[in-house]
Design a protein around this motif. Structure first.
Motif, mmCIF file in Angstrom:
data_model
loop_
_atom_site.group_PDB
_atom_site.id
_atom_site.type_symbol
_atom_site.label_atom_id
_atom_site.label_comp_id
_atom_site.label_asym_id
_atom_site.label_seq_id
_atom_site.Cartn_x
_atom_site.Cartn_y
_atom_site.Cartn_z
ATOM 1 N N ARG A 141 1.005 -82.042 -94.864
ATOM 2 C CA ARG A 141 1.515 -80.844 -95.550
ATOM 3 C C ARG A 141 3.049 -80.849 -95.550
ATOM 4 O O ARG A 141 3.689 -81.376 -94.645
ATOM 5 C CB ARG A 141 1.027 -79.575 -94.862
ATOM 6 C CG ARG A 141 -0.477 -79.417 -94.788
ATOM 7 C CD ARG A 141 -0.823 -78.026 -94.284
ATOM 8 N NE ARG A 141 -2.210 -77.927 -93.837
ATOM 9 C CZ ARG A 141 -2.814 -76.777 -93.538
ATOM 10 N NH1 ARG A 141 -2.144 -75.638 -93.633
ATOM 11 N NH2 ARG A 141 -4.075 -76.765 -93.134
ATOM 12 N N ASP A 142 3.619 -80.229 -96.554
ATOM 13 C CA ASP A 142 5.072 -80.139 -96.733
ATOM 14 C C ASP A 142 5.723 -81.497 -96.930
ATOM 15 O O ASP A 142 6.892 -81.697 -96.589
ATOM 16 C CB ASP A 142 5.738 -79.397 -95.557
ATOM 17 C CG ASP A 142 5.592 -77.881 -95.688
ATOM 18 O OD1 ASP A 142 5.883 -77.358 -96.779
ATOM 19 O OD2 ASP A 142 5.170 -77.238 -94.716
ATOM 20 N N SER A 143 4.953 -82.445 -97.502
ATOM 21 C CA SER A 143 5.543 -83.733 -97.858
ATOM 22 C C SER A 143 4.807 -84.321 -99.055
ATOM 23 O O SER A 143 3.629 -84.028 -99.278
ATOM 24 C CB SER A 143 5.519 -84.719 -96.685
ATOM 25 O OG SER A 143 4.203 -85.166 -96.419
ATOM 26 N N GLY A 144 5.513 -85.161 -99.810
ATOM 27 C CA GLY A 144 4.913 -85.865 -100.926
ATOM 28 C C GLY A 144 4.184 -84.967 -101.898
ATOM 29 O O GLY A 144 4.691 -83.925 -102.321
ATOM 30 N N GLU A 145 2.949 -85.362 -102.245
ATOM 31 C CA GLU A 145 2.142 -84.622 -103.211
ATOM 32 C C GLU A 145 1.308 -83.523 -102.556
ATOM 33 O O GLU A 145 0.556 -82.831 -103.247
ATOM 34 C CB GLU A 145 1.217 -85.590 -103.953
ATOM 35 C CG GLU A 145 1.937 -86.647 -104.773
ATOM 36 C CD GLU A 145 2.735 -86.054 -105.922
ATOM 37 O OE1 GLU A 145 2.301 -85.041 -106.502
ATOM 38 O OE2 GLU A 145 3.824 -86.580 -106.208
ATOM 39 N N PRO A 154 23.299 -86.236 -95.805
ATOM 40 C CA PRO A 154 23.678 -86.705 -97.141
ATOM 41 C C PRO A 154 23.580 -85.581 -98.166
ATOM 42 O O PRO A 154 23.068 -84.491 -97.873
ATOM 43 C CB PRO A 154 22.626 -87.776 -97.430
ATOM 44 C CG PRO A 154 21.409 -87.276 -96.718
ATOM 45 C CD PRO A 154 21.929 -86.658 -95.439
ATOM 46 N N ASP A 155 24.045 -85.847 -99.361
ATOM 47 C CA ASP A 155 23.798 -84.962 -100.491
ATOM 48 C C ASP A 155 22.353 -85.201 -100.919
ATOM 49 O O ASP A 155 22.034 -86.223 -101.520
ATOM 50 C CB ASP A 155 24.764 -85.291 -101.633
ATOM 51 C CG ASP A 155 24.487 -84.485 -102.895
ATOM 52 O OD1 ASP A 155 23.561 -83.638 -102.879
ATOM 53 O OD2 ASP A 155 25.176 -84.716 -103.898
ATOM 54 N N TRP A 156 21.455 -84.265 -100.596
ATOM 55 C CA TRP A 156 20.040 -84.475 -100.817
ATOM 56 C C TRP A 156 19.692 -84.563 -102.301
ATOM 57 O O TRP A 156 18.600 -85.040 -102.650
ATOM 58 C CB TRP A 156 19.227 -83.374 -100.159
ATOM 59 C CG TRP A 156 19.342 -83.387 -98.667
ATOM 60 C CD1 TRP A 156 20.009 -82.493 -97.889
ATOM 61 C CD2 TRP A 156 18.792 -84.364 -97.760
ATOM 62 N NE1 TRP A 156 19.901 -82.835 -96.557
ATOM 63 C CE2 TRP A 156 19.164 -83.983 -96.451
ATOM 64 C CE3 TRP A 156 18.029 -85.517 -97.936
ATOM 65 C CZ2 TRP A 156 18.794 -84.711 -95.333
ATOM 66 C CZ3 TRP A 156 17.653 -86.248 -96.822
ATOM 67 C CH2 TRP A 156 18.025 -85.847 -95.532
ATOM 68 N N ALA A 157 20.599 -84.147 -103.166
ATOM 69 C CA ALA A 157 20.366 -84.261 -104.602
ATOM 70 C C ALA A 157 20.724 -85.651 -105.131
ATOM 71 O O ALA A 157 20.475 -85.951 -106.300
ATOM 72 C CB ALA A 157 21.159 -83.201 -105.359
ATOM 73 N N THR A 174 9.407 -86.482 -103.861
ATOM 74 C CA THR A 174 9.683 -85.187 -103.233
ATOM 75 C C THR A 174 9.813 -84.103 -104.279
ATOM 76 O O THR A 174 10.554 -84.257 -105.257
ATOM 77 C CB THR A 174 10.963 -85.266 -102.386
ATOM 78 O OG1 THR A 174 10.774 -86.239 -101.355
ATOM 79 C CG2 THR A 174 11.280 -83.929 -101.742
ATOM 80 N N PRO A 175 9.112 -82.976 -104.103
ATOM 81 C CA PRO A 175 9.139 -81.905 -105.097
ATOM 82 C C PRO A 175 10.412 -81.064 -105.019
ATOM 83 O O PRO A 175 10.419 -79.953 -104.485
ATOM 84 C CB PRO A 175 7.897 -81.070 -104.756
ATOM 85 C CG PRO A 175 7.722 -81.266 -103.283
ATOM 86 C CD PRO A 175 8.163 -82.683 -103.000
ATOM 87 N N GLY A 176 11.523 -81.609 -105.517
ATOM 88 C CA GLY A 176 12.779 -80.873 -105.530
ATOM 89 C C GLY A 176 13.792 -81.455 -104.574
ATOM 90 O O GLY A 176 13.467 -82.241 -103.684
ATOM 91 N N PRO A 212 15.914 -78.436 -97.152
ATOM 92 C CA PRO A 212 14.793 -78.388 -96.205
ATOM 93 C C PRO A 212 13.600 -79.233 -96.647
ATOM 94 O O PRO A 212 12.928 -79.851 -95.813
ATOM 95 C CB PRO A 212 14.424 -76.900 -96.175
ATOM 96 C CG PRO A 212 15.666 -76.189 -96.600
ATOM 97 C CD PRO A 212 16.293 -77.087 -97.626
ATOM 98 N N ILE A 213 13.341 -79.287 -97.954
ATOM 99 C CA ILE A 213 12.202 -80.055 -98.448
ATOM 100 C C ILE A 213 12.487 -81.546 -98.361
ATOM 101 O O ILE A 213 11.653 -82.343 -97.922
ATOM 102 C CB ILE A 213 11.849 -79.629 -99.890
ATOM 103 C CG1 ILE A 213 11.373 -78.180 -99.891
ATOM 104 C CG2 ILE A 213 10.799 -80.546 -100.484
ATOM 105 C CD1 ILE A 213 11.106 -77.626 -101.270
ATOM 106 N N GLN A 214 13.697 -81.959 -98.744
ATOM 107 C CA GLN A 214 14.063 -83.363 -98.634
ATOM 108 C C GLN A 214 14.063 -83.827 -97.172
ATOM 109 O O GLN A 214 13.589 -84.921 -96.860
ATOM 110 C CB GLN A 214 15.429 -83.611 -99.264
ATOM 111 C CG GLN A 214 15.409 -83.736 -100.778
ATOM 112 C CD GLN A 214 14.852 -85.086 -101.222
ATOM 113 O OE1 GLN A 214 14.674 -85.994 -100.426
ATOM 114 N NE2 GLN A 214 14.583 -85.207 -102.514
ATOM 115 N N MET A 215 14.588 -83.005 -96.287
ATOM 116 C CA MET A 215 14.622 -83.378 -94.872
ATOM 117 C C MET A 215 13.212 -83.504 -94.308
ATOM 118 O O MET A 215 12.933 -84.396 -93.500
ATOM 119 C CB MET A 215 15.433 -82.370 -94.072
ATOM 120 C CG MET A 215 16.928 -82.423 -94.349
ATOM 121 S SD MET A 215 17.848 -81.132 -93.482
ATOM 122 C CE MET A 215 17.670 -81.677 -91.782
#
Length: 280
Positions: free
Chosen positions: A56-60, A152-155, A189-191, A195-198
């Motif tokens: 949960r909270d990762s990938g798809e 890093p710049d997560w974007a 990663t969805p966005g 926090p989501i990238q980390m």
């Protein structure tokens, strides 16, 4: 790749091999890409159906709020059991790497009928935080270097990949492989919210989970064939953690990879896979 709805959540999965072959379920740590493509392919060539999946909270898989997860370690263990049941074919060989190995231990204890064998790679028998007195903790020098780095710049896909490569070099893993995997994780990663990238890149959500009660004391009650794999050069979970698990699970086999750290290096994939196939 596809998704499966189980236990009230959606889990991203990828399947290798025949659908009617014995199932090896690979718990992501935290994304499915913790498991090398080659390992999944070798398992399939060995007559297994290898299915790797995202926690949960990762990938798809279902993503909500990685900074405040509304589920526990035991919910993740229940996900594994439910997924094994949904995929069919009888009890599954359950394998977990890193934090996924913690999920696998609890799943095998809480849902014994769902699993026929267990593989635990580069993990330990206690939750995130200070370990038991008899277990080696993270290498302090390594941890200082890891967490002294600016985020890093997560974007920025390339910045995230370079950050992962730098971390791999600190840990003793292959920076080239880590860079490539991080780029693939970024793409899934969805966005780009930090926090989501980390959570996808570093598994930070896991440190925020409720992991009570303890499970280490129950390991001697496990009754499935178990393989414990650990890198001799692992400085995040030093090898003493794997040795302790192997001592405490009756009949467990310990495979120490002399040249490995936290990840499964390409040179060890065949040995790990062939040993897994002898377990179940």
């Amino acid at each position: 790749m596809s998704t499966v709805r189980v236990n009230g959540v959606t889990l991203g999965i990828e399947s290798f091999g025949r659908d009617d072959a014995p199932l090896v379920l690979l718990v992501g740590g935290t994304t499915m890409l913790s498991w090398p493509d080659a390992l999944c392919e070798h398992l399939a060539a060995g007559g297994r159906r290898a299915v790797r999946y995202d926690l949960r909270d990762s990938g798809e898989s279902t993503t909500t709020d990685p900074e405040a997860p509304a589920y526990t370690l035991r919910d993740l263990a229940a996900d594994a059991a439910a997924l094994a049941g949904a995929l069919g074919g009888g009890p599954a060989h359950l394998a977990g790497i890193g934090v996924g190995g913690m999920v696998a231990q609890v799943a095998a204890l809480d849902h014994p009928g769902a699993f026929s064998a267990l593989t635990l790679i580069g993990t330990r028998a206690v939750a995130p935080g200070p370990p038991d007195d008899d277990l080696p903790d993270h290498d302090r020098t390594v941890m200082r270097r890891l967490f002294a780095r600016p985020m890093p710049d997560w974007a920025n896909r390339e910045a995230v990949a370079e950050f992962a490569a730098d971390g791999a070099e600190i840990l003793g893993d292959d920076p080239v492989a880590a860079r490539a995997i991080a780029a693939r994780v970024w793409d899934r990663t969805p966005g780009t919210a930090p926090p989501i990238q980390m959570a996808n890149q570093m598994g930070t959500v896991f440190s925020r989970l409720d992991c009570a009660p303890r499970w280490r004391e129950h390991l001697p009650g496990l009754k499935v064939p178990t393989l414990v794999v650990h890198g001799r050069r692992n400085r995040f979970f030093p090898v003493g953690n794997g040795e302790a698990i192997a001592r405490e699970i009756p009949g467990a086999r310990l495979l120490v990879l002399e040249g490995a750290a936290t990840a499964i290096p390409r040179a060890a994939v065949r040995e790990v896979t062939e040993t897994m196939l002898t377990v179940g």
